[in-house]
Each structure stands twice: as C-alpha cells, then as structure tokens.
Motif scaffolding. Sequence first.
Motif, PDB file in Angstrom:
ATOM      1  N   PRO A   3     -69.253 -34.673  19.534  1.00 37.28           N
ATOM      2  CA  PRO A   3     -68.622 -34.711  20.782  1.00 37.28           C
ATOM      3  C   PRO A   3     -67.409 -33.904  20.964  1.00 37.28           C
ATOM      4  CG  PRO A   3     -69.898 -36.816  20.285  1.00 37.28           C
ATOM      5  CD  PRO A   3     -69.618 -36.172  19.039  1.00 37.28           C
ATOM      6  N   GLU A  35     -68.984 -37.838  27.595  1.00 43.39           N
ATOM      7  CA  GLU A  35     -69.474 -39.225  27.013  1.00 43.39           C
ATOM      8  C   GLU A  35     -71.042 -39.002  27.136  1.00 43.39           C
ATOM      9  OE1 GLU A  35     -65.940 -41.976  28.719  1.00 43.39           O
ATOM     10  OE2 GLU A  35     -67.674 -41.639  30.210  1.00 43.39           O
ATOM     11  N   ARG A  36     -71.525 -40.005  26.307  1.00 43.30           N
ATOM     12  CA  ARG A  36     -73.075 -39.937  26.423  1.00 43.30           C
ATOM     13  C   ARG A  36     -73.557 -40.899  27.598  1.00 43.30           C
ATOM     14  NH1 ARG A  36     -74.495 -42.766  20.846  1.00 43.30           N
ATOM     15  NH2 ARG A  36     -76.838 -42.258  21.405  1.00 43.30           N
ATOM     16  N   PRO A  40     -80.433 -41.901  29.055  1.00 41.43           N
ATOM     17  CA  PRO A  40     -80.710 -40.685  28.461  1.00 41.43           C
ATOM     18  C   PRO A  40     -81.499 -39.736  29.286  1.00 41.43           C
ATOM     19  CG  PRO A  40     -81.483 -42.719  27.095  1.00 41.43           C
ATOM     20  CD  PRO A  40     -80.979 -43.296  28.650  1.00 41.43           C
ATOM     21  N   ASP A  44     -77.805 -35.381  27.323  1.00 42.48           N
ATOM     22  CA  ASP A  44     -77.392 -35.838  26.141  1.00 42.48           C
ATOM     23  C   ASP A  44     -75.991 -36.299  26.244  1.00 42.48           C
ATOM     24  OD1 ASP A  44     -79.652 -35.186  24.722  1.00 42.48           O
ATOM     25  OD2 ASP A  44     -78.895 -33.370  24.369  1.00 42.48           O
ATOM     26  N   TYR A  45     -74.997 -35.475  27.014  1.00 45.09           N
ATOM     27  CA  TYR A  45     -73.635 -36.086  27.281  1.00 45.09           C
ATOM     28  C   TYR A  45     -73.451 -35.326  28.871  1.00 45.09           C
ATOM     29  CZ  TYR A  45     -73.216 -36.102  22.209  1.00 45.09           C
ATOM     30  OH  TYR A  45     -73.213 -36.323  20.838  1.00 45.09           O
ATOM     31  N   GLN A  98     -77.540 -29.634  17.437  1.00 42.07           N
ATOM     32  CA  GLN A  98     -77.617 -31.265  17.052  1.00 42.07           C
ATOM     33  C   GLN A  98     -77.775 -31.201  15.357  1.00 42.07           C
ATOM     34  OE1 GLN A  98     -79.191 -34.026  20.364  1.00 42.07           O
ATOM     35  NE2 GLN A  98     -80.876 -32.877  19.299  1.00 42.07           N
ATOM     36  N   ASP A 455     -81.547 -39.318  19.492  1.00 44.76           N
ATOM     37  CA  ASP A 455     -80.891 -40.418  19.634  1.00 44.76           C
ATOM     38  C   ASP A 455     -80.073 -40.731  18.561  1.00 44.76           C
ATOM     39  OD1 ASP A 455     -81.833 -40.736  22.387  1.00 44.76           O
ATOM     40  OD2 ASP A 455     -83.368 -42.285  21.549  1.00 44.76           O
ATOM     41  N   ARG A 458     -77.300 -38.084  17.535  1.00 42.58           N
ATOM     42  CA  ARG A 458     -76.203 -38.271  18.717  1.00 42.58           C
ATOM     43  C   ARG A 458     -75.183 -39.412  18.393  1.00 42.58           C
ATOM     44  NH1 ARG A 458     -80.215 -35.930  21.943  1.00 42.58           N
ATOM     45  NH2 ARG A 458     -80.759 -38.002  22.811  1.00 42.58           N
ATOM     46  N   THR A 459     -75.908 -40.421  18.034  1.00 40.88           N
ATOM     47  CA  THR A 459     -75.236 -41.380  17.500  1.00 40.88           C
ATOM     48  C   THR A 459     -74.628 -41.335  16.213  1.00 40.88           C
ATOM     49  OG1 THR A 459     -76.923 -42.977  18.498  1.00 40.88           O
ATOM     50  CG2 THR A 459     -75.411 -44.250  16.878  1.00 40.88           C
ATOM     51  N   GLU A 462     -71.228 -39.617  16.988  1.00 38.10           N
ATOM     52  CA  GLU A 462     -70.010 -40.482  17.581  1.00 38.10           C
ATOM     53  C   GLU A 462     -69.190 -41.015  16.733  1.00 38.10           C
ATOM     54  OE1 GLU A 462     -69.318 -41.187  20.877  1.00 38.10           O
ATOM     55  OE2 GLU A 462     -70.635 -39.471  21.504  1.00 38.10           O
TER      56      GLU A 462
END
Length: 540
Positions: A3, A35-36, A40, A44-45, A98, A455, A458-459, A462
Amino acid sequence: MTPAALAELVRATAVDVLSGRGLDTTAVPAVVTVERPRNPEHGDYATNLALQTAKKVGVAPRDLATWLAEALEQQPAIAGAEIAGPGFLNLRIATEAQGAIVRDALEPGYGTGAELGGKKINLEFVSANPTGPIHLGGARWAAVGDALGRVLTARGAEVTREYYFNDAGAQIDRFVRSLVAASKGEPTPEDGYAGTYVSDIAAEVLRREPSADFDQFREVGVGLMFSEIKRSLHEFGTDFDVFFHEDSLHAEGRVEQAVEKLKANGSLYEKDGAWWLRSTDFGDDKDRVVIKSDGNPAYIAGDIAYLVDKRARGFDLCIYMLGADHHGYIARLKAAAAALGDDPDSVEVLIGQLVNLVSDGQPVRMSKRAGTVITMDDLVEAVGVDAARYAMTRSSVDSSLDIDLDLLRKHSNDNPVYYVQYAHARISAVLRNGADLGVTPGDDFGLLTHEREGDLIRTIGEFPRVVATAAELREPHRVARYLEELAGTYHRFYEACRVLPRGDEETTPLHQARLQLCTATKRVFAAGLALLGVTAPERM
C-alpha cells in the motif's frame, strides 16, 4: 506492490497529471491515502485523492479522477482504475505487482521502518509501588508497554524501557509497618497491607536479620518485594533497561534543584505557607502544590525532578503509561515541562483502563496470595503467559477490559490467541509436509490469480502500514487485530487453494508459488506475534 508503494505511485502520477495540464502540483498531499474497500468487488484499493485535490486546483473531482485513471492504467503495476461516486478511484493491482508483496515479505525486517530513526524515547510503564505483587492493571501495562516498546523499535526508535521504583513516601512506611506487625504475629495495621505475601516477606527478613529493626525491615523487606516484582515481570516476558529509584531524587538533592529552578524562573509562587506551581498558565485545570506548608515536597515535586532527569539523559520523548486514576497527570506533566522551559510535547501520557477477570460468567475477585486483588501471577497460572499477554494487548487501553478465563483456556478458534497461533502452526505443518514431498518453493507469483490468493497477498501487504500506525498512535492492539484478520484470510485461502500435490499428482509451479506464499505468511505471523511478545509455535 505494498500500500505504501501504491500510495507513492498514485501521488507521483497525480503530480505528473497536474503538471502536464499546468495546474498547481503543490495541492497534492505529501501522503496519499489508499485503503482496501469494504467490498472486494470494488477493487483491490481505493483512494479519495481526486476529491481531496480537485477544488484546490479548480477542476471537478470526477474530471480529475478520470485523468488519474487514464494515467494510472498506463502503469504496469495497475491492472485497472475505475471512477466511483463523486470522484473516488478504485484500483486493481496487476498480478505481478502483487507478487512483489510476497517477495518483500520474504525479506528480513519486513514490517520495520525508519520514520522514528534517531528518536530517543523513554518508555515508563508498570512502575507499581513495591508494596505488593503486580495486580491486573499492572499486568496490562506490562504486556502493552512491552509490546509498544517493540513496535516503536520496529519503526526505528531507540527505546529505553524504564520502571519508576516508588521507594519514597508514606506507602512504603505503611508496607514496612505491616511487615513489622506480621513478624510479631500482630494484626495488620488499619492502613496497612494484608495477604500471605506480607507474612512470607516478614519471615524472610527475620531469617536474614533475626533482630531486625524498622530500618532493616524497610531495606530488606522492600528489596525482597521488588525482587518478587522483577521475577514476575521477567517470567511474563517483560524486562526493563532501567529501574529508577524515586528515593535517589530526594537523597541526591535533585528535587530541591528542580524546585529552585522553578522559583528562579517565576513558575512557583508562595501562598498559605506553601509553594505552588503556576500550572494553570500552561493548560492545567488548577495550580499544584509543589512544597507543602510543612516544608515537605508534594508528590509532584518528585515528578518534576524525574522529568528533568529524563530530559538530561537525552530523551527526545518521555512516554508515561499510567493507570485509570491518573487522568490529571496529562495536563500536570505537560505543565511541568512547560514551566521548566521545555517543550510540552516532549511528554506523552497514556491512560489505561481497568481489567476484570471473569469465569463461569462471574467476576473473579480474590487472590490466594495477595488477599485483596488478582495478581499477574494468578493470571499466568490460570491461562499461561502467551494467552495472558495476548488478551491484554488485543484491546485498546482506552477501554476497560473483561478477560474470560474459560475462553482463554479453550483450544479452539473462539480463543483469539489460539486462532492466531494455530494459523502459524498450520503453515508450519504445510511447509514440513512440502519438504517431505520434495516440493521446493517457487517464485512465479504471476500464477497466483485465485481470489483467495489475492486476498492473502493484499493482507500481507498491509503489515508494514499496520505496524507504522500502531507506533504512531501508540496502539499495539492494532497488530493483534491484524493478526486475527490475517489468520482468517489464511484459513480461507487454505480451504480454497490446494497448496501441495496429492498422491501421484505432479508438482507444478503453482504448487511451488503457493508454498512460497505460505512461507511469506508464516514470516508475517512470526513477526507480528514477536511484536506482542507472544510465541509462534511450530506445532499445536
């Protein structure tokens, strides 16, 4: 693409877009928020940069969002950019970009940063009076304070953990009188301390000094109590760099020196035979007595001298972590700093709320050892160090905390610490099984196109931002909550995406890439749990 990297890309693109149209590039904020989205399906953001900036440069938000979307879609890292509502921008990240998150997470130090580099922070916490075992409030600060120290260090600060040893004042005298009474088999004094620990310490004093007088009970008894406190903290995983003795401030004349400095600069005035700090001049709700009418220093006098000492030791920031009954200390300590000619912002005060234990739906109120309150040792004995620390750190200290002993004893996903630790152990088992099968991790992350893979990636991405925010806001509970989210995301990925080949199935690059994704996830779990001072088990 993390991010943070995406935010910088969006910012740079916005500057280029505005510059190319002859518009004011200074309107673009230094830090762009990405931000996410909650849904979804929206991408993605998401970013509200166009809404933030459009009015400042004299264009419609949706027009600016359109220009940004067109420019961003030319970036290899962006798979798509869509405008929503009055000017929000939803972004989809390219699969290969990603994959860069996975590569970053595999690098040592993922989640660390340098924004606090060069900042010396004195972090004072627990500082319970050496008159009894550490109670639940102190246990909360032991867990949260230690975790905060770890989080601040992770973002570059030089942190000194300090315990203020309150070995001066009336409370110590009451404790010593209680020891003397116990040694003689007499009832506890009316204002004294009860509990088997008092009798145990009194007996040990007499064993060492059979003819002990009051002063020897004070020296030996307080020392024994403080040794017990240090032992409890160490076994709880909380160790300090400095144990500062309040009594030294008085014995070495530093309280008097601080008072004289305040008199000299006009910050103290005399009234009714006492000396008062003009703390209302610096934002406090009332002036404070520093020297009482009997000539003895009030408690704040030691606080002022202690602040002088901390700043003299070179600390840029002094963080005090205090109990629920210390709200007045926020303005008081900042006023003291200002009165000394110092920056009030060199002082921060965090206030923690009360902790209650619950079992079978009922509050647990009595300690076998302390006689009146539940202690940190009681909690550890009931649920273990990991569960106790995690339970203490997963909630904001601004709110009171009810700890359910029955829940923390469960080996199920209902128990938050078990839920997180089990995710780490589950990944460890996958990696062991992969090694047994001869599957080597691969790095063709472009193959990771499944929704659950995205998912999870992306987590993972963060994590650095979560740690940075936890440090900035002094809220280590954000790390715990993030780990719970990561655990849920991993479990969903594991159920949907077969990591290892079955039976005689041939190993493919997709298996290898998923195995490497598991490795990256495990490292984030381990790093996050380490920030909380909680172990990351390989097996459960």
